[in-house]
Design a protein around this motif. Sequence first.
Motif, mmCIF file in Angstrom:
data_model
loop_
_atom_site.group_PDB
_atom_site.id
_atom_site.type_symbol
_atom_site.label_atom_id
_atom_site.label_comp_id
_atom_site.label_asym_id
_atom_site.label_seq_id
_atom_site.Cartn_x
_atom_site.Cartn_y
_atom_site.Cartn_z
ATOM 1 N N ASP A 193 73.779 33.379 14.318
ATOM 2 C CA ASP A 193 74.132 32.836 13.010
ATOM 3 C C ASP A 193 72.961 32.714 12.033
ATOM 4 O O ASP A 193 73.055 32.001 11.028
ATOM 5 C CB ASP A 193 74.802 31.463 13.171
ATOM 6 N N SER A 194 71.857 33.399 12.262
ATOM 7 C CA SER A 194 70.709 33.273 11.355
ATOM 8 C C SER A 194 70.858 34.177 10.134
ATOM 9 O O SER A 194 71.615 35.154 10.151
ATOM 10 C CB SER A 194 69.417 33.628 12.088
ATOM 11 N N ASP A 195 70.114 33.857 9.077
ATOM 12 C CA ASP A 195 70.103 34.718 7.896
ATOM 13 C C ASP A 195 69.592 36.112 8.255
ATOM 14 O O ASP A 195 70.073 37.122 7.732
ATOM 15 C CB ASP A 195 69.215 34.117 6.806
ATOM 16 N N ALA A 196 68.605 36.180 9.142
ATOM 17 C CA ALA A 196 68.069 37.477 9.552
ATOM 18 C C ALA A 196 69.142 38.321 10.231
ATOM 19 O O ALA A 196 69.222 39.544 10.021
ATOM 20 C CB ALA A 196 66.882 37.280 10.483
ATOM 21 N N GLN A 197 69.965 37.686 11.033
ATOM 22 C CA GLN A 197 71.043 38.429 11.699
ATOM 23 C C GLN A 197 72.115 38.858 10.693
ATOM 24 O O GLN A 197 72.713 39.932 10.844
ATOM 25 C CB GLN A 197 71.637 37.578 12.821
ATOM 26 N N ALA A 198 72.357 38.065 9.666
ATOM 27 C CA ALA A 198 73.276 38.486 8.611
ATOM 28 C C ALA A 198 72.743 39.731 7.908
ATOM 29 O O ALA A 198 73.494 40.667 7.599
ATOM 30 C CB ALA A 198 73.492 37.350 7.615
ATOM 31 N N ARG A 199 71.430 39.757 7.665
ATOM 32 C CA ARG A 199 70.827 40.944 7.036
ATOM 33 C C ARG A 199 70.891 42.161 7.959
ATOM 34 O O ARG A 199 71.081 43.291 7.504
ATOM 35 C CB ARG A 199 69.390 40.638 6.621
ATOM 36 N N GLU A 200 70.764 41.921 9.261
ATOM 37 C CA GLU A 200 70.912 43.021 10.214
ATOM 38 C C GLU A 200 72.336 43.579 10.195
ATOM 39 O O GLU A 200 72.542 44.795 10.342
ATOM 40 C CB GLU A 200 70.548 42.559 11.629
ATOM 41 N N LEU A 201 73.308 42.695 10.027
ATOM 42 C CA LEU A 201 74.701 43.161 9.907
ATOM 43 C C LEU A 201 74.868 44.051 8.688
ATOM 44 O O LEU A 201 75.539 45.097 8.749
ATOM 45 C CB LEU A 201 75.658 41.964 9.802
ATOM 46 N N LEU A 202 74.275 43.636 7.567
ATOM 47 C CA LEU A 202 74.351 44.444 6.348
ATOM 48 C C LEU A 202 73.741 45.822 6.579
ATOM 49 O O LEU A 202 74.306 46.847 6.160
ATOM 50 C CB LEU A 202 73.628 43.735 5.207
ATOM 51 N N ALA A 203 72.622 45.850 7.252
ATOM 52 C CA ALA A 203 71.977 47.138 7.527
ATOM 53 C C ALA A 203 72.828 47.985 8.470
ATOM 54 O O ALA A 203 72.918 49.216 8.312
ATOM 55 C CB ALA A 203 70.587 46.898 8.130
ATOM 56 N N LEU A 204 73.452 47.334 9.454
ATOM 57 C CA LEU A 204 74.294 48.041 10.424
ATOM 58 C C LEU A 204 75.459 48.745 9.737
ATOM 59 O O LEU A 204 75.706 49.944 9.964
ATOM 60 C CB LEU A 204 74.812 47.051 11.469
ATOM 61 N N VAL A 205 76.185 48.022 8.877
ATOM 62 C CA VAL A 205 77.351 48.637 8.234
ATOM 63 C C VAL A 205 76.914 49.657 7.180
ATOM 64 O O VAL A 205 77.618 50.645 6.943
ATOM 65 C CB VAL A 205 78.297 47.574 7.642
ATOM 66 N N ALA A 206 75.756 49.433 6.573
ATOM 67 C CA ALA A 206 75.252 50.416 5.604
ATOM 68 C C ALA A 206 74.932 51.739 6.296
ATOM 69 O O ALA A 206 75.265 52.817 5.787
ATOM 70 C CB ALA A 206 74.016 49.871 4.892
ATOM 71 N N ARG A 207 74.313 51.658 7.473
ATOM 72 C CA ARG A 207 74.002 52.883 8.226
ATOM 73 C C ARG A 207 75.263 53.614 8.654
ATOM 74 O O ARG A 207 75.327 54.837 8.634
ATOM 75 C CB ARG A 207 73.171 52.540 9.479
ATOM 76 N N SER A 208 76.268 52.858 9.051
ATOM 77 C CA SER A 208 77.494 53.471 9.564
ATOM 78 C C SER A 208 78.378 54.017 8.446
ATOM 79 O O SER A 208 79.152 54.944 8.664
ATOM 80 C CB SER A 208 78.297 52.445 10.374
ATOM 81 N N GLY A 209 78.275 53.410 7.254
ATOM 82 C CA GLY A 209 79.117 53.822 6.135
ATOM 83 C C GLY A 209 80.546 53.344 6.229
ATOM 84 O O GLY A 209 81.394 53.727 5.418
#
Length: 392
Positions: free
Chosen positions: A275-291
């Motif tokens: 639940d950290s802000d860093a993990q939220a940013r990792e989620l954003l990067a994950l979905v951005a990579r996947s499209g």
Amino acid sequence: MNAATNLLEFDREGLAAFCEQLGEKRFRATQLFRWIHQKGAAEFAQMSDLAKSLRDKLAGRAVIATMPVISEQASSDGTIKWLFDAGAGNAIETVFIPEDDRGTLCISSQAGCAVGCRFCSTGHQGFSRNLTTGEIIGQLWFAEHHLRQRLNLPEGQRAITNVVMMGMGEPLQNYAALVPALRMMLDDHGYGLSRRRVTVSTSGVVPMIERLRDDLPVALAVSLHAPTDALRNDLVPLNRKYPLAELLASCNHYLDKAPRDFITFEYCMLDGVNDSDAQARELLALVARSGVSCKFNLIPFNPFPESGLKRSPNERVTAFLHVLQEGGVVATVRKTRGDDIDAACGQLAGEVQDRTNAKARMTRAPMTVHRSGSDVAVAIAAGRADPQETRR
């Protein structure tokens, strides 16, 4: 003497084949199907527009029967939970969630679950067996017609407008029974639900996501719960077989035929775990990579005695939500319903005669949860998770 055939096991095509076995024309199946699913008839004598000769044949060879109801509980918020007897010491749960603009039924697909997610009460109970098609659709049949009478609804008005396969079990690991049940939900001669209003929730069984896309694409929800493979391996053991890159590629492919233009990613908020802000940013990067086009549904963790996990504080959930929203992703927080009767997300347990030794396996396997950018076992080190007690 042969056991009577339960007609809830058949979609309309299967019912037509059954009618042919009785020496009847196939079109009789549509009449019969309407009586069963649209009108909720349980007795063949009620089916006034069927020939008496057919009714007599059916009375001798068929039944319309759901699993017996063991108990019903009503929450202070209007949520209703039924416990059904699945036989041999097993019991499964079904939940009705009323809202101003809809009525949603949460349906189980298995007695227990073999996936074994760390934060799910069902997973801690292990797995006994798959439900049959009749046992799956029977939950909808019972709830729809019971609620119509209970709520005194006018003829033609539905009590249930939405179905989510989010009860006990992993639906895509019971695919052969699931698909005919979905067909009945969508059939205009049955429940007439749109594909947008029927959701299958999965922990990520990639090959079956591909099959569902080709066979009967409905709305899809994926239990994500982590931004990295290292963390998801701990929380959702199926990730070791179908890691995030493979899962998200499958989700992207599914959208080619899906009734909605997005996948819903479910994300259970666990204090100090994911639940950290860093993990939220990792989620954003994950979905951005996947499209993949997606929506995040943040789920407050619903505690149960064996979990050893804690719900993220409200302020942490809000901060996590804002990171996702500011990153351009649609995200909402699921409103907790029915938690006073253990009917909220992840709390369904019923009774399961486990064949998988789940409790012993989960006790033996301590939970190692990795923070963003680190391989430190944060949850255990911080005392937020007991390594001896580790849900879906």
